[in-house]
Design a protein around this motif. Structure first.
Motif, PDB file in Angstrom:
ATOM      1  N   THR A   1       5.907  13.959   1.707  1.00 43.16           N
ATOM      2  CA  THR A   1       4.848  13.325   2.510  1.00 43.16           C
ATOM      3  C   THR A   1       3.809  12.665   1.601  1.00 43.16           C
ATOM      4  O   THR A   1       3.622  13.070   0.449  1.00 43.16           O
ATOM      5  N   THR A   2       3.145  11.675   2.145  1.00 47.07           N
ATOM      6  CA  THR A   2       1.924  11.149   1.506  1.00 47.07           C
ATOM      7  C   THR A   2       0.783  11.306   2.490  1.00 47.07           C
ATOM      8  O   THR A   2       0.955  11.871   3.569  1.00 47.07           O
ATOM      9  N   GLY A   3      -0.373  10.763   2.129  1.00 43.13           N
ATOM     10  CA  GLY A   3      -1.520  10.781   3.023  1.00 43.13           C
ATOM     11  C   GLY A   3      -1.848   9.379   3.503  1.00 43.13           C
ATOM     12  O   GLY A   3      -1.126   8.423   3.200  1.00 43.13           O
ATOM     13  N   PRO A   4      -2.964   9.254   4.230  1.00 37.70           N
ATOM     14  CA  PRO A   4      -3.319   7.941   4.772  1.00 37.70           C
ATOM     15  C   PRO A   4      -3.910   6.989   3.734  1.00 37.70           C
ATOM     16  O   PRO A   4      -4.093   5.810   4.020  1.00 37.70           O
ATOM     17  N   LEU A   5      -4.210   7.499   2.528  1.00 38.21           N
ATOM     18  CA  LEU A   5      -4.881   6.666   1.526  1.00 38.21           C
ATOM     19  C   LEU A   5      -3.908   6.021   0.556  1.00 38.21           C
ATOM     20  O   LEU A   5      -4.304   5.276  -0.340  1.00 38.21           O
ATOM     21  N   GLN A   6      -2.616   6.345   0.706  1.00 44.70           N
ATOM     22  CA  GLN A   6      -1.643   5.885  -0.285  1.00 44.70           C
ATOM     23  C   GLN A   6      -1.229   4.428  -0.099  1.00 44.70           C
ATOM     24  O   GLN A   6      -0.276   3.957  -0.733  1.00 44.70           O
ATOM     25  N   THR A   7      -1.943   3.739   0.759  1.00 49.85           N
ATOM     26  CA  THR A   7      -1.770   2.282   0.809  1.00 49.85           C
ATOM     27  C   THR A   7      -3.031   1.587   0.296  1.00 49.85           C
ATOM     28  O   THR A   7      -3.122   0.362   0.326  1.00 49.85           O
ATOM     29  N   SER A   8      -3.991   2.360  -0.163  1.00 48.90           N
ATOM     30  CA  SER A   8      -5.295   1.801  -0.535  1.00 48.90           C
ATOM     31  C   SER A   8      -5.374   1.535  -2.038  1.00 48.90           C
ATOM     32  O   SER A   8      -4.477   1.884  -2.805  1.00 48.90           O
ATOM     33  N   ASN A   9      -6.496   0.947  -2.436  1.00 53.89           N
ATOM     34  CA  ASN A   9      -6.744   0.735  -3.858  1.00 53.89           C
ATOM     35  C   ASN A   9      -7.734   1.752  -4.401  1.00 53.89           C
ATOM     36  O   ASN A   9      -8.357   1.524  -5.435  1.00 53.89           O
ATOM     37  N   MET A  10      -7.924   2.846  -3.689  1.00 46.54           N
ATOM     38  CA  MET A  10      -8.905   3.834  -4.136  1.00 46.54           C
ATOM     39  C   MET A  10      -8.340   4.704  -5.255  1.00 46.54           C
ATOM     40  O   MET A  10      -7.195   5.147  -5.191  1.00 46.54           O
ATOM     41  N   SER A  11      -9.156   4.955  -6.253  1.00 47.46           N
ATOM     42  CA  SER A  11      -8.765   5.870  -7.328  1.00 47.46           C
ATOM     43  C   SER A  11      -8.498   7.258  -6.764  1.00 47.46           C
ATOM     44  O   SER A  11      -8.948   7.595  -5.679  1.00 47.46           O
ATOM     45  N   PHE A  12      -7.807   8.063  -7.526  1.00 49.13           N
ATOM     46  CA  PHE A  12      -7.500   9.467  -7.211  1.00 49.13           C
ATOM     47  C   PHE A  12      -6.472   9.619  -6.083  1.00 49.13           C
ATOM     48  O   PHE A  12      -6.349  10.697  -5.514  1.00 49.13           O
ATOM     49  N   THR A  13      -5.768   8.544  -5.742  1.00 53.01           N
ATOM     50  CA  THR A  13      -4.811   8.652  -4.631  1.00 53.01           C
ATOM     51  C   THR A  13      -3.360   8.429  -5.071  1.00 53.01           C
ATOM     52  O   THR A  13      -2.485   8.294  -4.218  1.00 53.01           O
ATOM     53  N   GLY A  14      -3.106   8.399  -6.348  1.00 53.77           N
ATOM     54  CA  GLY A  14      -1.742   8.139  -6.822  1.00 53.77           C
ATOM     55  C   GLY A  14      -0.888   9.384  -6.811  1.00 53.77           C
ATOM     56  O   GLY A  14      -0.257   9.726  -7.816  1.00 53.77           O
ATOM     57  N   ARG A  15      -0.818  10.051  -5.669  1.00 51.43           N
ATOM     58  CA  ARG A  15      -0.114  11.327  -5.649  1.00 51.43           C
ATOM     59  C   ARG A  15       0.767  11.470  -4.404  1.00 51.43           C
ATOM     60  O   ARG A  15       0.623  10.727  -3.432  1.00 51.43           O
TER      61      ARG A  15
END
Ligand code: SF4
Length: 582
Positions: free
Chosen positions: A90-104
């Motif tokens: 699974t991923t989260g809702p932020l994994q389409t964003s350009n926000m740091s700390f979301t490359g997981r």
């Protein structure tokens, strides 16, 4: 420890005073993942999709959604290495964003190491490609007849038999997929020989050098005869996010935090100073030759910036030793402990070598290093780097003594004549609980076992956070409520799939802005995840007797009672059945 599963669901215990468990998330619309659950039946080579919108609304994404799906779809008495144990990405809702700390990314299954439900989290670059398939979750069920790769795109799922990749290492597997499918390692999650041989602490590797490391999920994938799974597409859902993402990204880019130079190894010398660095298979708590494996030594070997998708914090550690030619990613602090101080090794190049071998064969560096350290303790041969290299290879291929070591410390410590330095079968991370007593208690309570990331309570005891929020290292009393809060906060991060190292940037108000919900509602989500994990594990026989440490801590039993009360669990460590699962 309940290693052996039964054949039928065990009855609930300790629920005479059940607490109603109903997160406030039910009545609050939060930012969450979208996209169906893709179920891939490996035995039948068929697929199915299912709307899991109600689960996503309640559990956001990541570990929360995967835990809820696992709770529903995996039988409580499942054999972790049998075909009925599902592997859920699974991923989260932020994994389409350009926000740091979301490359997981998150991966969940029943662990062959702990026998409980385990979620593991990996960095790297796969999260964006996973999201681009448009699925909210991908679940592997059953087992393939022959070794194969599963290719998931936004338009189809293909099964590719790959008998020729039997025993291929992680780099060899990634090279094959790149050459034959034009998919770089950032599209790939794969196993090495260790996973194929069901080493109980085998990892799933992604982006070549990043690991779903803890709990042996690589062995689960190997038992399913899946060498790799790839993700590709262009159907990423559009998620409207608050402007706070821009602030977070800017702060990550401009931060001068020492982790940007030394990663997690920046804590090595502090840990050593306060006697929180396990040494010589846990027989000591500090290492006299720590300079050889310090953060400075790692930084000297770093040859370029390293990061995960979209992350400007860039705390990763691509390292190279010109003389030996060893090139790897890391070692992180935990590996410095496991293959350095705990094995009596004071040469960072040797730790790099062990790190690289574990990545190549697909092994969790913490569990593997500690298991090797256990063997060195038994043989009284600390610091023998040739033997360490030999043991890693033997474990990966289950050759000779490696076949026994591949079972993990909890199962073999008696035969070796050493103490069982695990909790629930999971090997200890660094940040020694004998020096950081709250972290010690948190190792005992964590559903996952002796894992530092479950609460990261160590950070409040060194202290690595603002001193007004920190705790004295001594004692456990007065800490259970804070441990519960930190476990819930970490679970919330794992639902949103936000990196642990965002802790200096992601305040509660930023969580509120980002997920469009009050912080107490979001923390309820975290609590619900911990509760579901506990409830699942209780059905497998886990209870208070598993929340144990191999050492004494002040007021431990009273603090354990306080922890259970804070959670609304019975005094035997059993969680009441959740009334509504969403
Ligand atoms: S902070 Fe480090 S580990 Fe976390 S996403 Fe960024 S680069 Fe990856």
């Amino acid at each position: 420890m309940p290693f052996l599963s039964g054949t039928s669901r065990m009855p609930l215990r300790g629920t005479d005073n059940p607490q109603i468990f109903e997160p406030r998330g039910m009545v609050c619309s939060m930012i969450h993942t979208t996209g169906n659950l893709l179920e891939i039946n490996l035995s039948e080579q068929t697929t199915d999709t299912r709307d899991i919108g109600s689960i996503q609304e309640r559990f956001i994404g990541g570990r929360g959604v995967a835990t809820r799906v696992a709770h529903e779809t995996i039988a409580f008495d499942v054999d972790p290495l049998g075909p009925s144990n599902n592997l859920i990405f699974t991923t989260g809702p932020l994994q389409t964003s350009n926000m740091s700390f979301t490359g997981r990314m998150n991966c969940t299954a029943v662990s062959p190491l702990t026998n409980g439900l385990v979620s593991s989290n990996a960095g790297g670059f796969m999260s964006r490609h996973f999201a681009s398939t448009g699925y909210g979750a991908v679940q592997l069920v059953g087992a393939a007849a022959d070794l194969c790769i599963v290719h998931v795109t936004d338009s189809d799922v293909r099964f590719e038999p790959v008998p020729h990749l039997a025993d291929a290492t992680v780099p060899e597997t990634c090279a094959y997929i790149d050459e034959t499918h034009g998919l770089g390692s950032e599209h790939v999650a794969c196993i090495g020989p260790a996973g194929e041989r069901k080493v109980r602490f085998a990892s799933i590797m992604t982006s070549a050098s990043r690991a779903f490391g803890r709990g042996g999920l690589g062995a689960v994938m190997g038992a399913k005869r899946i060498k790799a799974i790839t993700f590709d597409g262009s159907s990423a859902p559009g998620v409207e996010l608050a402007d706070v993402t821009v602030d977070v990204h800017r702060e990550a880019a401009t931060s001068d935090h020492i982790m940007k130079e030394q990663g997690t190894t920046s804590v090595t010398e502090l840990a050593n100073e306060v006697e929180a660095l396990p040494t010589h298979y846990f027989s000591e708590q500090s290492f006299g030759r720590v300079e050889g494996i310090s953060g400075d030594r790692v930084a000297e070997k770093k040859y370029k910036k390293g990061t995960c998708s979209a992350c400007a914090f860039a705390c990763k550690l691509p390292t190279r030793d010109e003389e030996s030619g060893i090139e790897t990613e890391g070692p992180e602090y935990e590996t410095v402990m496991a293959f350095g101080s705990n094995c009596g090794v004071d040469d960072i190049v040797e730790v790099m070598r062990s790190n690289e071998l574990c990545d190549r064969y697909g092994l969790d560096t913490i569990s593997c290093g500690n298991t090797v350290a256990a063997y060195l303790a038994a043989e009284d041969d600390f610091g023998d780097t040739d033997l360490i290299t030999d043991l890693i290879e033997k474990i990966a291929y289950r050759e000779g003594v490696g076949d026994s070591l591949a079972e993990g410390i909890a199962r073999i410590h008696e035969g070796l004549g050493v103490d069982n330095w695990t909790v629930k079968g999971l090997d200890f991370a660094a940040h020694d609980g004998r020096a950081l007593h709250g972290q010690g208690l948190a190792y005992a309570t964590a559903n996952r076992g002796a894992d530092h990331m479950y609460s990261t309570f160590y950070a409040w005891e060194y202290p690595l956070v603002d001193s007004s929020e920190s705790f004295d290292r001594e004692g456990t009393s007065g800490k259970p409520a804070a441990i519960v809060a930190q476990e819930n906060a970490r679970a919330l991060e794992d639902c949103g799939v936000i990196c642990r190292f965002s802790r200096g940037t992601m305040s509660p108000s930023r969580f509120e802005e980002l997920f469009d919900a009050p912080y107490e509602v979001l923390m309820d989500v975290g609590a619900a995840v911990v509760h579901l994990e506990r409830h699942f594990n209780n059905q497998r026989g886990f209870d208070r007797s598993d929340d144990r440490l191999p050492y004494q801590l002040p007021d431990f039993e009273a603090s354990l009672d306080a922890y259970y009360r804070e959670r609304g669990w019975a005094a035997d460590g059993v969680a009441p059945a959740p009334r509504s699962l969403g």
